[in-house]
Design a protein around this motif. Structure first.
Motif, mmCIF file in Angstrom:
data_model
loop_
_atom_site.group_PDB
_atom_site.id
_atom_site.type_symbol
_atom_site.label_atom_id
_atom_site.label_comp_id
_atom_site.label_asym_id
_atom_site.label_seq_id
_atom_site.Cartn_x
_atom_site.Cartn_y
_atom_site.Cartn_z
ATOM 1 N N ARG A 14 42.002 41.195 44.975
ATOM 2 C CA ARG A 14 41.027 40.638 44.041
ATOM 3 C C ARG A 14 41.703 39.921 42.875
ATOM 4 O O ARG A 14 41.178 38.953 42.335
ATOM 5 C CB ARG A 14 40.125 41.761 43.520
ATOM 6 C CG ARG A 14 39.024 41.275 42.573
ATOM 7 C CD ARG A 14 38.129 42.424 42.172
ATOM 8 N NE ARG A 14 37.462 42.986 43.345
ATOM 9 C CZ ARG A 14 36.687 44.080 43.291
ATOM 10 N NH1 ARG A 14 36.536 44.725 42.140
ATOM 11 N NH2 ARG A 14 36.113 44.528 44.385
ATOM 12 N N PHE A 15 42.888 40.397 42.467
ATOM 13 C CA PHE A 15 43.588 39.784 41.337
ATOM 14 C C PHE A 15 43.891 38.298 41.596
ATOM 15 O O PHE A 15 43.987 37.503 40.674
ATOM 16 C CB PHE A 15 44.896 40.541 41.067
ATOM 17 C CG PHE A 15 45.964 40.285 42.097
ATOM 18 C CD1 PHE A 15 46.908 39.288 41.932
ATOM 19 C CD2 PHE A 15 46.011 41.045 43.274
ATOM 20 C CE1 PHE A 15 47.880 39.055 42.881
ATOM 21 C CE2 PHE A 15 46.980 40.812 44.218
ATOM 22 C CZ PHE A 15 47.918 39.806 44.038
ATOM 23 N N ALA A 16 44.095 37.954 42.903
ATOM 24 C CA ALA A 16 44.454 36.571 43.240
ATOM 25 C C ALA A 16 43.301 35.605 43.009
ATOM 26 O O ALA A 16 43.515 34.379 43.014
ATOM 27 C CB ALA A 16 44.923 36.489 44.683
ATOM 28 N N PHE A 17 42.085 36.102 42.812
ATOM 29 C CA PHE A 17 40.926 35.250 42.575
ATOM 30 C C PHE A 17 40.561 35.195 41.089
ATOM 31 O O PHE A 17 39.459 34.792 40.727
ATOM 32 C CB PHE A 17 39.723 35.753 43.386
ATOM 33 C CG PHE A 17 39.947 35.683 44.871
ATOM 34 C CD1 PHE A 17 39.658 34.530 45.579
ATOM 35 C CD2 PHE A 17 40.475 36.772 45.559
ATOM 36 C CE1 PHE A 17 39.873 34.474 46.948
ATOM 37 C CE2 PHE A 17 40.691 36.716 46.929
ATOM 38 C CZ PHE A 17 40.392 35.563 47.631
ATOM 39 N N SER A 18 41.500 35.575 40.246
ATOM 40 C CA SER A 18 41.276 35.522 38.805
ATOM 41 C C SER A 18 41.471 34.096 38.295
ATOM 42 O O SER A 18 42.014 33.222 38.981
ATOM 43 C CB SER A 18 42.245 36.459 38.089
ATOM 44 O OG SER A 18 43.584 35.999 38.266
ATOM 45 N N ARG A 19 40.995 33.875 37.065
ATOM 46 C CA ARG A 19 41.129 32.543 36.454
ATOM 47 C C ARG A 19 42.597 32.155 36.318
ATOM 48 O O ARG A 19 42.969 30.984 36.477
ATOM 49 C CB ARG A 19 40.446 32.554 35.091
ATOM 50 C CG ARG A 19 40.515 31.216 34.357
ATOM 51 C CD ARG A 19 39.799 31.290 33.036
ATOM 52 N NE ARG A 19 38.383 31.599 33.216
ATOM 53 C CZ ARG A 19 37.527 31.752 32.216
ATOM 54 N NH1 ARG A 19 37.949 31.641 30.961
ATOM 55 N NH2 ARG A 19 36.265 32.026 32.458
ATOM 56 N N ARG A 20 43.453 33.127 36.030
ATOM 57 C CA ARG A 20 44.886 32.839 35.874
ATOM 58 C C ARG A 20 45.484 32.272 37.148
ATOM 59 O O ARG A 20 46.189 31.240 37.123
ATOM 60 C CB ARG A 20 45.613 34.133 35.472
ATOM 61 C CG ARG A 20 47.133 33.993 35.374
ATOM 62 C CD ARG A 20 47.723 35.223 34.705
ATOM 63 N NE ARG A 20 47.460 36.430 35.496
ATOM 64 C CZ ARG A 20 48.323 36.901 36.413
ATOM 65 N NH1 ARG A 20 49.458 36.278 36.665
ATOM 66 N NH2 ARG A 20 48.029 38.007 37.077
#
Length: 283
Positions: free
Chosen positions: A5-11
């Motif tokens: 899920r972290f890979a779909f963050s704005r960053r």
């Protein structure tokens, strides 16, 4: 899926945008190198097809004074008439083999009254002055000359020249200096004079070398750089995934397996280096 899920963050979407922009820039630079290669290939084709072609009359290639087809560059043409020696000029800033020099331009009066600029060749700068030591005279009287057509050059802002000189082979400027209708679409690079001059003629222009350069390899390198941007992004995502899931049993097992394979690939030299490093730390 929650682990990623972290890979779909704005960053990470920002990082992806940077990688996409970088890839677009690389593609544009690659296309630019391919365009440069196409220009070089076209220049080589012109030299190959035209340089040693059969000489023709100038009127068949230049029907008007200001006409010139770029496909006719380097085509040999025959001129009949006489040199206007008193109206010759020198072109400044013509280095050759690392040595500064000049090109000798002499207007050539054709039998029909029109004038063609003939570049007789290159002269080195003198040892004691900013001029050639000797400017050889062209053949006098009636002369038959073979030249290769070249397009005129543009002017260069801020570049001047002294009396009897010119900064570039800008044919409209030369037309103002010559008495008579001048061909402004192209000039001639001297190939042969008949009769031969009584003085040694300037150094002839050498046939261009057929070298397209390294543009193709540069184009491929830019494409590889664009792909590597996405590879690096994927690697960074993978590394963050491993860091965030270091306590997960499955990920820990995969990490141990990777370490086992790495150790299995070590050579005796690698083991010796590790032992030496360990001993130096303990001292």
């Amino acid at each position: 899926m929650n682990r990623w899920r972290f890979a779909f963050s704005r960053r990470w979407f920002g990082y992806l945008a940077v990688a996409i922009v970088f890839a677009i820039v690389c593609v544009l630079l690659s296309n630019w190198q391919l365009a440069r290669r196409a220009e070089k290939t076209n220049e080589i084709s012109l030299v190959t097809d035209n340089y040693d072609a059969r000489p023709v009359q100038i009127g068949s290639l230049l029907p008007e004074l200001d006409s010139f087809d770029p496909a006719d560059e380097w085509r040999p043409v025959v001129l009949e008439g006489s040199y206007l020696e008193d109206e010759q000029v020198l072109v400044r800033n013509r280095p050759r083999g690392g040595q500064p020099g000049f090109d000798q331009l002499v207007p050539f009066l054709l039998t029909d009254g029109s004038v063609v600029i003939v570049d007789r060749g290159w002269l080195p700068t003198g040892n004691e002055q900013d001029l050639p030591d000797v400017v050889p005279a062209p053949p006098g009287g009636s002369v038959t000359v073979t030249v290769r057509l070249r397009p005129g050059e543009p002017t260069v802002a801020g570049r001047g020249a002294g009396a009897g000189q010119i900064a570039t082979i800008h044919l409209p400027e030369l037309a103002e200096r010559v008495d008579g209708p001048l061909y402004t679409g192209a000039y001639g690079m001297l190939a042969d004079e008949n009769p031969a001059p009584s003085e040694q003629r300037p150094a002839a222009v050498q046939k261009p070398v057929a070298d397209e350069g390294a543009h193709l390899s540069y184009a491929l390198q830019w494409l590889i750089f664009g792909i590597l941007g996405f590879v690096f992004l994927g690697y960074a995502v993978r590394q963050e995934y491993r860091a965030l899931n270091a306590d997960d049993p499955e990920e820990r097992q995969r990490a141990e397996e990777r370490e086992r394979r790495r150790r299995a690939k070590r050579t005796d030299a690698d083991i010796e280096d590790e032992l030496l490093d360990a001993s130096s730390v303990n001292r």
